[in-house]
Enzyme design. Structure first.
Site, PDB file in Angstrom:
ATOM      1  N   CYS A   1      11.808 -14.424   5.570  1.00 28.43           N
ATOM      2  CA  CYS A   1      13.114 -15.029   5.287  1.00 28.43           C
ATOM      3  C   CYS A   1      14.207 -13.971   5.172  1.00 28.43           C
ATOM      4  O   CYS A   1      13.965 -12.856   4.716  1.00 28.43           O
ATOM      5  CB  CYS A   1      13.068 -15.788   3.974  1.00 28.43           C
ATOM      6  SG  CYS A   1      11.769 -17.000   3.895  1.00 28.43           S
TER       7      CYS A   1
ATOM      8  N   ARG B   1      13.086 -10.067  11.722  1.00 27.41           N
ATOM      9  CA  ARG B   1      12.128 -10.198  10.627  1.00 27.41           C
ATOM     10  C   ARG B   1      11.140 -11.337  10.855  1.00 27.41           C
ATOM     11  O   ARG B   1      10.111 -11.399  10.196  1.00 27.41           O
ATOM     12  CB  ARG B   1      12.881 -10.454   9.321  1.00 27.41           C
ATOM     13  CG  ARG B   1      13.701  -9.255   8.874  1.00 27.41           C
ATOM     14  CD  ARG B   1      14.712  -9.660   7.833  1.00 27.41           C
ATOM     15  NE  ARG B   1      14.085 -10.120   6.618  1.00 27.41           N
ATOM     16  CZ  ARG B   1      13.870  -9.362   5.557  1.00 27.41           C
ATOM     17  NH1 ARG B   1      14.230  -8.106   5.561  1.00 27.41           N
ATOM     18  NH2 ARG B   1      13.301  -9.858   4.482  1.00 27.41           N
TER      19      ARG B   1
ATOM     20  N   TRP C   1      11.116 -18.465   6.862  1.00 27.58           N
ATOM     21  CA  TRP C   1       9.757 -18.315   7.375  1.00 27.58           C
ATOM     22  C   TRP C   1       8.900 -19.183   6.470  1.00 27.58           C
ATOM     23  O   TRP C   1       8.761 -18.908   5.274  1.00 27.58           O
ATOM     24  CB  TRP C   1       9.347 -16.850   7.286  1.00 27.58           C
ATOM     25  CG  TRP C   1       8.039 -16.508   7.922  1.00 27.58           C
ATOM     26  CD1 TRP C   1       7.785 -16.390   9.261  1.00 27.58           C
ATOM     27  CD2 TRP C   1       6.811 -16.197   7.246  1.00 27.58           C
ATOM     28  NE1 TRP C   1       6.471 -16.027   9.456  1.00 27.58           N
ATOM     29  CE2 TRP C   1       5.848 -15.895   8.251  1.00 27.58           C
ATOM     30  CE3 TRP C   1       6.422 -16.129   5.916  1.00 27.58           C
ATOM     31  CZ2 TRP C   1       4.540 -15.551   7.948  1.00 27.58           C
ATOM     32  CZ3 TRP C   1       5.119 -15.774   5.622  1.00 27.58           C
ATOM     33  CH2 TRP C   1       4.187 -15.497   6.626  1.00 27.58           C
TER      34      TRP C   1
ATOM     35  N   ASN D   1      14.655 -16.335  -0.849  1.00 29.04           N
ATOM     36  CA  ASN D   1      13.498 -15.638  -0.276  1.00 29.04           C
ATOM     37  C   ASN D   1      12.472 -15.499  -1.382  1.00 29.04           C
ATOM     38  O   ASN D   1      12.837 -15.153  -2.512  1.00 29.04           O
ATOM     39  CB  ASN D   1      13.867 -14.214   0.166  1.00 29.04           C
ATOM     40  CG  ASN D   1      14.722 -14.190   1.396  1.00 29.04           C
ATOM     41  OD1 ASN D   1      15.022 -15.227   1.972  1.00 29.04           O
ATOM     42  ND2 ASN D   1      15.130 -12.997   1.800  1.00 29.04           N
ATOM     43  N   GLY D   2      11.199 -15.686  -1.057  1.00 26.62           N
ATOM     44  CA  GLY D   2      10.157 -15.506  -2.067  1.00 26.62           C
ATOM     45  C   GLY D   2       9.426 -16.807  -2.316  1.00 26.62           C
ATOM     46  O   GLY D   2       9.556 -17.766  -1.559  1.00 26.62           O
TER      47      GLY D   2
ATOM     48  N   GLU E   1      -6.163  -0.767  15.578  1.00 25.31           N
ATOM     49  CA  GLU E   1      -4.729  -0.937  15.815  1.00 25.31           C
ATOM     50  C   GLU E   1      -4.499  -1.524  17.221  1.00 25.31           C
ATOM     51  O   GLU E   1      -3.627  -2.377  17.414  1.00 25.31           O
ATOM     52  CB  GLU E   1      -4.026   0.414  15.632  1.00 25.31           C
ATOM     53  CG  GLU E   1      -2.536   0.447  15.879  1.00 25.31           C
ATOM     54  CD  GLU E   1      -1.717  -0.506  15.010  1.00 25.31           C
ATOM     55  OE1 GLU E   1      -2.234  -1.072  14.040  1.00 25.31           O
ATOM     56  OE2 GLU E   1      -0.525  -0.696  15.340  1.00 25.31           O
TER      57      GLU E   1
ATOM     58  N   LYS F   1      -2.572  -5.033  17.882  1.00 27.21           N
ATOM     59  CA  LYS F   1      -1.399  -5.177  18.762  1.00 27.21           C
ATOM     60  C   LYS F   1      -1.632  -6.297  19.761  1.00 27.21           C
ATOM     61  O   LYS F   1      -0.765  -7.131  19.987  1.00 27.21           O
ATOM     62  CB  LYS F   1      -1.114  -3.876  19.543  1.00 27.21           C
ATOM     63  CG  LYS F   1      -0.574  -2.709  18.773  1.00 27.21           C
ATOM     64  CD  LYS F   1       0.802  -2.892  18.222  1.00 27.21           C
ATOM     65  CE  LYS F   1       0.760  -3.583  16.905  1.00 27.21           C
ATOM     66  NZ  LYS F   1       0.953  -2.878  15.703  1.00 27.21           N
TER      67      LYS F   1
ATOM     68  N   GLU G   1      -1.579  -9.783  18.083  1.00 22.82           N
ATOM     69  CA  GLU G   1      -0.256 -10.141  17.555  1.00 22.82           C
ATOM     70  C   GLU G   1       0.685 -10.667  18.630  1.00 22.82           C
ATOM     71  O   GLU G   1       1.402 -11.638  18.411  1.00 22.82           O
ATOM     72  CB  GLU G   1       0.429  -8.898  16.942  1.00 22.82           C
ATOM     73  CG  GLU G   1      -0.005  -8.550  15.554  1.00 22.82           C
ATOM     74  CD  GLU G   1       0.710  -7.299  15.045  1.00 22.82           C
ATOM     75  OE1 GLU G   1       1.154  -7.316  13.897  1.00 22.82           O
ATOM     76  OE2 GLU G   1       0.823  -6.296  15.781  1.00 22.82           O
TER      77      GLU G   1
ATOM     78  N   HIS H   1     -25.347  -4.241  16.449  1.00 21.77           N
ATOM     79  CA  HIS H   1     -25.672  -5.026  15.252  1.00 21.77           C
ATOM     80  C   HIS H   1     -24.980  -6.382  15.255  1.00 21.77           C
ATOM     81  O   HIS H   1     -24.822  -6.988  14.202  1.00 21.77           O
ATOM     82  CB  HIS H   1     -25.311  -4.240  13.987  1.00 21.77           C
ATOM     83  CG  HIS H   1     -26.073  -2.962  13.859  1.00 21.77           C
ATOM     84  ND1 HIS H   1     -27.443  -2.913  13.722  1.00 21.77           N
ATOM     85  CD2 HIS H   1     -25.667  -1.666  13.900  1.00 21.77           C
ATOM     86  CE1 HIS H   1     -27.843  -1.651  13.658  1.00 21.77           C
ATOM     87  NE2 HIS H   1     -26.776  -0.884  13.775  1.00 21.77           N
TER      88      HIS H   1
ATOM     89  N   LYS I   1       8.256  -9.630  10.149  1.00 21.98           N
ATOM     90  CA  LYS I   1       8.325  -8.170  10.150  1.00 21.98           C
ATOM     91  C   LYS I   1       8.074  -7.609   8.763  1.00 21.98           C
ATOM     92  O   LYS I   1       7.362  -6.642   8.585  1.00 21.98           O
ATOM     93  CB  LYS I   1       9.717  -7.759  10.639  1.00 21.98           C
ATOM     94  CG  LYS I   1       9.934  -6.268  10.716  1.00 21.98           C
ATOM     95  CD  LYS I   1       9.221  -5.702  11.910  1.00 21.98           C
ATOM     96  CE  LYS I   1       9.173  -4.199  11.903  1.00 21.98           C
ATOM     97  NZ  LYS I   1       8.044  -3.720  12.720  1.00 21.98           N
TER      98      LYS I   1
HETATM   99  C1  G6P Z   1       3.784  -7.284   8.549  1.00 19.10           C
HETATM  100  C2  G6P Z   1       4.258  -6.721   9.865  1.00 19.10           C
HETATM  101  C3  G6P Z   1       3.336  -5.584  10.298  1.00 19.10           C
HETATM  102  C4  G6P Z   1       3.225  -4.537   9.210  1.00 19.10           C
HETATM  103  C5  G6P Z   1       2.801  -5.152   7.873  1.00 19.10           C
HETATM  104  C6  G6P Z   1       2.960  -4.157   6.729  1.00 19.10           C
HETATM  105  O1  G6P Z   1       2.561  -7.928   8.731  1.00 19.10           O
HETATM  106  O2  G6P Z   1       4.291  -7.716  10.858  1.00 19.10           O
HETATM  107  O3  G6P Z   1       3.857  -4.987  11.469  1.00 19.10           O
HETATM  108  O4  G6P Z   1       2.298  -3.564   9.595  1.00 19.10           O
HETATM  109  O5  G6P Z   1       3.635  -6.272   7.557  1.00 19.10           O
HETATM  110  O6  G6P Z   1       4.316  -3.862   6.594  1.00 19.10           O
HETATM  111  P1  G6P Z   1       4.898  -2.558   5.934  1.00 19.10           P
HETATM  112  O7  G6P Z   1       6.392  -2.706   6.045  1.00 19.10           O
HETATM  113  O8  G6P Z   1       4.431  -2.566   4.502  1.00 19.10           O
HETATM  114  O9  G6P Z   1       4.371  -1.389   6.674  1.00 19.10           O
END
Ligand code: G6P
Length: 609
Positions: free
Chosen positions: A2, A27, A74, A98-99, A481, A485, A488, A504, A604
């Site tokens: 948000c 975001r 969001w 927000n929250g 990672e 990616k 996502e 395993h 984000k």
């Molecule tokens: C969200 C974002 C990710 C990020 C994670 C942690 O899930 O989409 O890209 O890695 O938060 O965020 P931070 O700002 O704490 O690194």
């Protein structure tokens, strides 16, 4: 996640609010809305979907007014639709939030018992109702907000207007960021500086439990005890240029290509020929690090993967024990903290709710100190840490994190080197690691040249439903990672395994429809990895192997491809091998036509639990 924008100005604020919401689009959100006061009337427009959809409703029926609030939502409580979109109204009040309010159900039941009719499923609407009732009973808007937030449990940043007080916006924060933009004859609130940079670069960061009232001419902040307080005005270094997409098709692509510069900036003036320069972690940092006997690294998402790489590094080179844990787990369990342990929070945004809560929780667990590795200097995580090392990635707009990750690795490389040096790492080895770290930007640059070959590889994946990523040792987190990616942004189900674990369980999944992507740099584990890849090949799996230099990978990709690159040395190879993983995910997503920068359901900066 948000976003909030609010404004009090002489000019009409709706266009400013909409521009602010557009700057917050990165975001991640699923609905948007604005409310503006105009001579005692509240005009409101809300829509599911993108800001531009809400904007076209506004443009079809524009309204004047110099006091307003705006929001991108969001969804947490209630599906994304117009009724649940903010601003929420009740009586004379409109409010954005927000929250998450944890005690909203009991508050809602009480209000319903008193005859209040709710129009949404959100936790937010109860706040609007409570504040409106209090204003009706004679309180000022600020008094009503102050009294209401005292009864809330959970996390909030809010901005509120009342038709009874045109020209005033009241904000409050606890557990979610809110800041004030200081203009000339106009003032603003925003959930991050990005929202306000088009109107002002003068920013006041509110503290926990602050309540703020803005008018055209005044900003007055009240602390936890309700008394007026002064907070410093900062000049934000953000520029609107930093958030332009330029020649790139997506922010994510731009950010992948910015990595050589971002990593170079992160290392700049922090490392010299003799290693890490003094006190780069802050005053007294070197003395504190010299006392460290072990580390707990806490983070979420991509930042967690950076922490996992650091575990391999620090244990190998500094011989210190390291635990790495996702913040959402750590905060709710009774972790054992041996004497002399350093708490390290890694966060791009510095506002991730779980990471911040874990850091606060760590305060009562007896750590030697806290270190923040973060990209946002004024963020809560940075402000609350004893030591800090800023990554200098610049604003990251794509939801899928790229340059934030490699700059975190650069920062963690500096931490590793410093800890190792203090613990007597052999001089020659130390010099080799230092020079590898200094080469990180140029090796990443070289890896970016692989893009044309990676576009071809991406074709192998576009019609797949699943993919397996394999790595060993320090490359296992890189495989994680890579899988993150891909899932996502392309929505292909992807999992990462330590290659030795293949037999395993996951080997049962391997057939001609299961592509297996392997990260295979030179190093002591390469032969072991090659044996694991034979296991895939024997079952007809398609292998895409990222290999170092001329290392023999014979026969390992009879179906699929081997892509050769230069990892730049064992220490920095995790950062360099991350680049093709990012490019692969990016190009698969582009070919599949997904919303690369704002993938569905993701945010984000996750400022709720
Ligand atoms: C969200 C974002 C990710 C990020 C994670 C942690 O899930 O989409 O890209 O890695 O938060 O965020 P931070 O700002 O704490 O690194």
């Amino acid at each position: 996640m948000c976003g909030i924008v609010a404004a009090v100005a002489q000019r009409d604020v709706a266009p400013l609010l909409i521009a602010g919401l557009k700057a917050l689009e990165y975001r991640g959100y699923d609905s948007a809305g604005i409310a503006v006061l105009d001579h005692g009337d509240v005009h409101r427009v809300r829509a599911k979907g993108k800001v531009r959809e809400m904007e076209s409703l506004y443009l079809a029926n524009p309204f004047p007014g110099g006091t307003g609030i705006a929001h991108t939502r969001w969804a947490t409580h209630g599906v994304p639709n117009e009724a649940n979109a903010h601003p929420h109204t009740a009586g004379n009040v409109a409010l954005v939030h927000n929250g998450i309010i944890e005690n909203y159900a009991s508050l809602r039941a009480e209000l319903q018992a008193g005859g209040h009719v709710f129009t949404s499923e959100t936790d937010t609407e109860v706040m609007a109702a409570l504040i409106s009732e209090r204003v009706e009973s004679g309180m000022s808007l600020r008094e009503a907000v102050t009294a209401t937030v005292r009864g809330l449990e959970g996390a909030y940043a809010i901005a509120v207007v009342s038709s009874k007080e045109p020209g005033h916006v009241v904000g409050a924060r606890h557990g979610a960021p809110l800041l004030v933009g200081v203009g000339i004859g106009e003032h603003f609130l925003g959930s991050d500086a990005q929202a306000l940079i088009q109107v002002t670069n003068k920013i006041i960061y509110l503290e926990e439990h602050d309540v703020v009232e803005i008018t055209r001419d005044h900003v007055q902040i009240y602390g936890r005890d309700g008394k007026p307080v002064e907070r410093a005005v900062h000049e934000s270094e953000l520029s609107t240029d930093a958030v332009e997409r330029g020649e790139y098709r997506h922010y994510m692509q731009k950010e992948i290509f910015e990595q050589p510069r971002a990593v170079a900036d992160t290392l700049e003036a922090r490392i010299g020929p003799n290693g890490v320069l003094p006190n780069i972690f802050g005053v007294g940092g070197d003395e504190l690090l010299a006392k460290v006997k072990g580390l707990h690294i806490i983070a979420c998402g991509t930042s967690y993967h950076a922490g996992l790489v650091a575990k391999y590094w620090i244990e190998e080179y500094a011989r210190l024990p390291v635990n790495v844990e996702v913040a959402s787990e750590y905060r709710y369990r009774e972790a054992v903290v041996p004497e002399g342990t350093l708490f390290v929070a890694i966060s791009q945004s510095g506002e991730t709710a779980d990471t911040l809560a874990a850091m606060r929780e760590s305060r009562r667990r007896g750590y030697l100190g806290t270190l923040a590795i973060c990209n946002v200097p004024e963020s809560s995580v940075v402000r609350e840490a004893d030591l800090k090392l800023m990554t200098r990635a610049g604003p990251e707009i794509g939801v899928a994190s790229t340059k934030a990750f490699t700059t975190q690795l650069a920062a963690l490389g500096l931490l590793t080197l410093q800890l190792a040096h203090q613990r007597g790492l052999d001089g020659e080895r130390h010099a080799d690691l230092a020079s590898q770290l200094q080469r990180m930007p140029s090796m990443i640059e070289k890896a970016l040249e692989l893009e044309p070959q990676i576009i071809e590889l991406a074709e192998h994946l576009i019609h797949r439903q699943h993919a397996l990523f394999l790595g060993r040792g320090v490359q296992y987190p890189v495989a994680m990672e890579g899988a993150l990616k891909l899932k996502e942004i392309s929505y292909i189900h992807a999992e990462a395994y330590a290659a030795g674990e293949l037999k395993h369980g996951p080997l049962a999944l391997v057939d001609e429809d299961m592509p297996v992507i392997a990260v295979a740099p030179n190093g002591p584990l390469l032969d072991k990895l090659k044996s694991n890849l034979q296991e895939v090949r024997a079952r007809g799996g398609e292998l895409l192997v990222f290999a170092d230099g001329e290392a023999s990978m014979d026969g390992n990709a009879s179906r699929g491809a081997i892509l050769r690159m230069d990892g730049g040395g064992e220490f920095i190879a995790p950062a360099v091998f991350t680049v093709p993983m990012q490019l692969l995910a990016y190009h698969v997503a582009v070919l599949r036509g997904t919303d690369v920068d704002q993938p569905r359901n993701l945010a984000k900066s996750v400022t709720v639990e």
